[in-house]
Motif scaffolding. Structure first.
Motif, short mmCIF file in Angstrom:
data_model
loop_
_atom_site.label_atom_id
_atom_site.label_comp_id
_atom_site.label_asym_id
_atom_site.label_seq_id
_atom_site.Cartn_x
_atom_site.Cartn_y
_atom_site.Cartn_z
N LYS A 50 4.02 5.80 -5.49
CA LYS A 50 3.95 5.90 -6.96
C LYS A 50 2.92 6.95 -7.37
O LYS A 50 3.16 7.76 -8.26
CB LYS A 50 3.57 4.54 -7.58
N ARG A 51 1.75 6.92 -6.70
CA ARG A 51 0.70 7.88 -7.02
C ARG A 51 1.14 9.31 -6.72
O ARG A 51 0.89 10.23 -7.49
CB ARG A 51 -0.55 7.54 -6.23
N ARG A 96 3.96 1.52 -1.14
CA ARG A 96 4.60 1.62 -2.45
C ARG A 96 3.63 2.20 -3.48
O ARG A 96 3.99 3.09 -4.26
CB ARG A 96 5.10 0.24 -2.89
N ASP A 97 2.38 1.73 -3.47
CA ASP A 97 1.36 2.26 -4.39
C ASP A 97 1.11 3.75 -4.14
O ASP A 97 0.99 4.54 -5.08
CB ASP A 97 0.05 1.49 -4.25
N TRP A 153 0.83 -1.20 0.00
CA TRP A 153 0.00 0.00 0.00
C TRP A 153 0.87 1.26 0.00
O TRP A 153 0.57 2.22 -0.68
CB TRP A 153 -0.91 0.03 1.22
#
Length: 150
Positions: A70-71, A66-67, A64
């Motif tokens: 990225k966002r 890492r996501d 979560w």
């Protein structure tokens, strides 16, 4: 070998969760995910502790995070630092002693060794006593703080 009190059956259930619906996976709303990831950035506890408290595997929280990173990178937002801030010294105010020094006491024939032997540092007229149980890191920090005040 199972020691009594060590197996899961004798400890009792710590958590019981009922899954409803067609899938067996839990659905986490984006707000809840963001809240859990934000707890990891507070610096008070690690990711594993946060995951354990919410009944998750640490790898899930890492995914979560890492996501989210990225966002944020795509949106051009600078992510918060996961590292806690380094401790800092509070400025000390040193006032001259207004009490007169006591008269030296008569020495006994046998001198006893002081239990709390201390290290006394004097840098630029500032005198600091450090207890005998201080470690090298503490002594170095005190010396650095005294030098920084010059």
């Amino acid at each position: 070998m199972i020691v009594s009190g060590d197996d899961p059956v004798s400890r009792g259930a710590q958590r019981f969760e009922v899954f409803t619906g067609a899938g067996k996976r839990r659905e986490w709303p984006p707000e809840v995910k963001a809240s859990i990831v934000a707890e990891c950035y507070s610096g008070r506890e690690g990711i594993s502790a946060v995951a354990r408290r919410h009944g998750l595997a640490p790898s899930q929280v890492y995914a979560w995070r890492r996501d989210l990173l990225k966002r944020l990178d795509v949106e051009g937002v600078v992510p918060p630092s996961a590292e806690p801030e380094a401790p800092a010294f509070v400025p000390a105010v040193i006032e001259p002693s207004t009490m007169p020094e006591p008269a030296p006491a008569r020495r006994a024939r046998r001198q006893r060794r002081a239990k709390g032997a201390a290290i006394e540092l004097e840098i630029d007229g500032v005198s600091v006593k450090i207890g005998h149980d201080a470690d090298a890191g503490m002594i170095t920090a005190v010396i650095d703080a005294l030098r920084a005040t010059r």
